[in-house]
Design an enzyme around this catalytic site. Sequence first.
Site, mmCIF file in Angstrom:
data_model
loop_
_atom_site.group_PDB
_atom_site.id
_atom_site.type_symbol
_atom_site.label_atom_id
_atom_site.label_comp_id
_atom_site.label_asym_id
_atom_site.label_seq_id
_atom_site.Cartn_x
_atom_site.Cartn_y
_atom_site.Cartn_z
ATOM 1 N N SER A 100 18.439 -3.889 2.922
ATOM 2 C CA SER A 100 18.919 -2.504 2.812
ATOM 3 C C SER A 100 20.433 -2.493 2.948
ATOM 4 O O SER A 100 21.011 -3.366 3.603
ATOM 5 C CB SER A 100 18.312 -1.679 3.950
ATOM 6 O OG SER A 100 18.968 -0.433 4.055
ATOM 7 N N GLY A 148 4.924 3.373 -0.646
ATOM 8 C CA GLY A 148 6.323 3.447 -1.075
ATOM 9 C C GLY A 148 6.666 2.564 -2.259
ATOM 10 O O GLY A 148 5.923 2.508 -3.252
ATOM 11 N N ILE A 149 7.772 1.853 -2.159
ATOM 12 C CA ILE A 149 8.224 1.045 -3.298
ATOM 13 C C ILE A 149 7.344 -0.191 -3.488
ATOM 14 O O ILE A 149 7.316 -0.768 -4.571
ATOM 15 C CB ILE A 149 9.721 0.663 -3.181
ATOM 16 C CG1 ILE A 149 10.005 -0.208 -1.985
ATOM 17 C CG2 ILE A 149 10.588 1.899 -3.139
ATOM 18 C CD1 ILE A 149 11.461 -0.668 -1.913
ATOM 19 N N GLY A 150 6.597 -0.566 -2.451
ATOM 20 C CA GLY A 150 5.658 -1.690 -2.592
ATOM 21 C C GLY A 150 4.607 -1.387 -3.651
ATOM 22 O O GLY A 150 4.227 -2.260 -4.442
ATOM 23 N N ASN A 189 0.806 -1.230 0.000
ATOM 24 C CA ASN A 189 0.000 0.000 0.000
ATOM 25 C C ASN A 189 0.831 1.268 0.000
ATOM 26 O O ASN A 189 0.291 2.367 -0.064
ATOM 27 C CB ASN A 189 -0.905 0.016 1.239
ATOM 28 C CG ASN A 189 -0.081 0.094 2.524
ATOM 29 O OD1 ASN A 189 0.616 -0.856 2.860
ATOM 30 N ND2 ASN A 189 -0.126 1.207 3.213
ATOM 31 N N TYR A 211 17.574 -1.511 13.344
ATOM 32 C CA TYR A 211 17.174 -1.576 11.928
ATOM 33 C C TYR A 211 18.249 -2.342 11.147
ATOM 34 O O TYR A 211 17.932 -3.224 10.338
ATOM 35 C CB TYR A 211 17.011 -0.160 11.353
ATOM 36 C CG TYR A 211 16.583 -0.170 9.894
ATOM 37 C CD1 TYR A 211 15.329 -0.643 9.504
ATOM 38 C CD2 TYR A 211 17.433 0.300 8.888
ATOM 39 C CE1 TYR A 211 14.933 -0.651 8.174
ATOM 40 C CE2 TYR A 211 17.050 0.299 7.547
ATOM 41 C CZ TYR A 211 15.796 -0.177 7.200
ATOM 42 O OH TYR A 211 15.409 -0.190 5.868
HETATM 43 N N1 LIG Z 1 12.963 3.881 1.319
HETATM 44 C C1 LIG Z 1 14.264 3.581 1.362
HETATM 45 O O1 LIG Z 1 15.141 4.444 1.159
HETATM 46 C C2 LIG Z 1 14.698 2.168 1.660
HETATM 47 C C3 LIG Z 1 16.079 1.896 1.685
HETATM 48 C C4 LIG Z 1 16.495 0.599 1.965
HETATM 49 C C5 LIG Z 1 15.564 -0.392 2.203
HETATM 50 N N2 LIG Z 1 14.234 -0.097 2.186
HETATM 51 C C6 LIG Z 1 13.291 -1.194 2.465
HETATM 52 O O2 LIG Z 1 12.256 -1.180 1.503
HETATM 53 C C7 LIG Z 1 11.066 -1.741 2.060
HETATM 54 C C8 LIG Z 1 9.881 -0.851 1.705
HETATM 55 O O3 LIG Z 1 10.077 0.409 2.302
HETATM 56 P P1 LIG Z 1 9.441 1.760 1.767
HETATM 57 O O4 LIG Z 1 10.538 2.732 1.668
HETATM 58 O O5 LIG Z 1 8.571 1.530 0.607
HETATM 59 O O6 LIG Z 1 8.608 2.184 3.072
HETATM 60 P P2 LIG Z 1 7.068 2.454 3.348
HETATM 61 O O7 LIG Z 1 6.508 3.318 2.283
HETATM 62 O O8 LIG Z 1 6.980 2.906 4.752
HETATM 63 O O9 LIG Z 1 6.448 1.002 3.197
HETATM 64 C C9 LIG Z 1 6.611 0.039 4.191
HETATM 65 C C10 LIG Z 1 5.422 -0.857 4.175
HETATM 66 O O10 LIG Z 1 5.567 -1.806 5.223
HETATM 67 C C11 LIG Z 1 4.345 -1.835 5.957
HETATM 68 N N3 LIG Z 1 4.491 -2.280 7.342
HETATM 69 C C12 LIG Z 1 5.201 -1.703 8.332
HETATM 70 N N4 LIG Z 1 4.999 -2.375 9.473
HETATM 71 C C13 LIG Z 1 4.142 -3.378 9.193
HETATM 72 C C14 LIG Z 1 3.527 -4.393 9.958
HETATM 73 N N5 LIG Z 1 3.722 -4.528 11.274
HETATM 74 N N6 LIG Z 1 2.709 -5.262 9.333
HETATM 75 C C15 LIG Z 1 2.462 -5.157 8.020
HETATM 76 N N7 LIG Z 1 2.985 -4.198 7.243
HETATM 77 C C16 LIG Z 1 3.823 -3.321 7.830
HETATM 78 C C17 LIG Z 1 3.851 -0.406 5.896
HETATM 79 O O11 LIG Z 1 2.503 -0.335 6.290
HETATM 80 P P3 LIG Z 1 1.859 1.068 6.754
HETATM 81 O O12 LIG Z 1 1.612 1.828 5.474
HETATM 82 O O13 LIG Z 1 0.639 0.674 7.474
HETATM 83 O O14 LIG Z 1 2.873 1.734 7.637
HETATM 84 C C18 LIG Z 1 4.096 -0.118 4.431
HETATM 85 O O15 LIG Z 1 3.102 -0.683 3.645
HETATM 86 C C19 LIG Z 1 11.329 -1.883 3.551
HETATM 87 O O16 LIG Z 1 11.597 -3.229 3.848
HETATM 88 C C20 LIG Z 1 12.573 -1.038 3.796
HETATM 89 O O17 LIG Z 1 13.359 -1.522 4.865
HETATM 90 C C21 LIG Z 1 13.777 1.148 1.906
#
Ligand SMILES: NC(=O)c1ccc[n+]([C@@H]2O[C@H](COP(=O)([O-])OP(=O)(O)OC[C@H]3O[C@@H](n4cnc5c(N)ncnc54)[C@H](OP(=O)(O)O)[C@@H]3O)[C@@H](O)[C@H]2O)c1
Length: 314
Positions: free
Chosen positions: A161, A34-36, A32, A187
Site C-alpha cells: 500500500s 474486495g480486490i481479491g 473472498n 499498518y
Molecule cells: N482497499 C484499499 O483501498 C487498499 C489500499 C491499499 C492496499 N490495500 C491492500 O489490498 C489488500 C486487499 O484489501 P481489500 O481492500 O480487498 O480488503 P478486504 O476486502 O478486507 O480483503 C482482505 C482480505 O484479507 C483477508 N484476511 C484478513 N485477515 C486475515 C487472516 N488473519 N487470515 C486470512 N485472511 C485474512 C480478509 O478475510 P475476511 O473476509 O475474513 O476478513 C479478506 O479476504 C490488502 O493487503 C490491503 O492492505 C487495499
Amino acid sequence: MAQKPLNWHSTAVEALRGADLTCRTALVTGGNSGIGVETVRALAAAGARVVLTSRSLSAGEDMAANLRKDPHVKGEIAVLQVDLADLASVRAMAKAFLARERGPDLLILNAGIMMCPLQYTKDGFEMQIGTNHFGHFALTQALLPSMRALGRPARVVAVSSMGHQLQDMKMGDLHYKNRRYTSYGSYGSSKLANILFAKELARRLKGSSIEVFSLHPGVIQTPLGRHVGTARGTWTGWLFGWLGAFWIKSTEQGAATTVTAAVSPELAGESGAYLTDCQIAVPSKEAQDEALAKELWDVTERQLAEAEAARAKA
Ligand SMILES: NC(=O)c1ccc[n+]([C@@H]2O[C@H](COP(=O)([O-])OP(=O)(O)OC[C@H]3O[C@@H](n4cnc5c(N)ncnc54)[C@H](OP(=O)(O)O)[C@@H]3O)[C@@H](O)[C@H]2O)c1
C-alpha cells in the site's frame, strides 16, 4: 498496433492483455473479498486454475460459487481455508494445497487487515504485521520449493500500500511490547514489510525462474476500512474518507495492478519492482533500503523459528 499503456483507470480484465493462463495455477489469499475477488475473477477468466483462500471457508465457498457463474470465468476455482494469524493454519493450508497441486505458478499475497486495535496473533505477533507480513512470509516459505520445482516462470506478488510511508520499521520492537501502539503506524510498517520482503525475496531468487513484485492497488472502498472509524485518533478516519472521495477506484480497477504484476510480460527482468496504477513506481526511500530488507528477512525468519519452537514445547 501498439496497445495503450495501462493506467489508473484500467481494470483487472484489461490488465490481462489477452494472457493465456491455461494449465497454470494461481493461489490468491483473501480471495473472498474486495480486490481479491476481482483478482480471482480475472486470473480465472484467463484460464488459470485458481485456489482462493479465505479466513472463513463458507465465505470462500460462497464467493467461489458466485464467481463460477460468471460466463467469462474459464478456469476452475477451488477454495482453501487459512487464518494467516495462526502459523499452524498456514502450515496446514500449504500442506492441503500441495496435496492437490504441483505448486502455484502465481502466488498472490493479497489478504490484509488494516488499522485494528492492538491485538496479537496466536503466535504472539502484533496482529497487523503478524497477518500481513509474518503469515505471508511463512506461506511463501512453505510453497517456494514447489514453485522452483515447476521449472517454469512463476511469480510472487505482494499487495502492499502507499500506506507503507506511514511509519518506519522499528526492528527492535516489531510487536509493540515497549512502545506506544498506533493502528495506522502499525499498518504502515506491515505494508513497508511487504515491499521489503518482495525486494529481498527477489534478490534471493535472482537467476531463478521466479520473479517477485509488490504494489499499491489504489484506494478502493472495501471491508478493509472496517476499523478506520474506530481508529484511535479519528482524524485518520476523516483523512482516509477525504482521500477516498478523490481517489476511489472500483474493485475491478483496484485489482488491475495485481494482475499486471502477475502476468505482464513487460515486467520480465524487473523482479523486485514496486508498482502503482499498473506501472513501475518508486516507493519510499526506506522501502528501497536493501540492508533493511535483508535485516527484516533475518529478523522474520528468526522470530518465526522461535514461534514454531514455542509451539512445539507447549
Ligand atoms: N482497499 C484499499 O483501498 C487498499 C489500499 C491499499 C492496499 N490495500 C491492500 O489490498 C489488500 C486487499 O484489501 P481489500 O481492500 O480487498 O480488503 P478486504 O476486502 O478486507 O480483503 C482482505 C482480505 O484479507 C483477508 N484476511 C484478513 N485477515 C486475515 C487472516 N488473519 N487470515 C486470512 N485472511 C485474512 C480478509 O478475510 P475476511 O473476509 O475474513 O476478513 C479478506 O479476504 C490488502 O493487503 C490491503 O492492505 C487495499
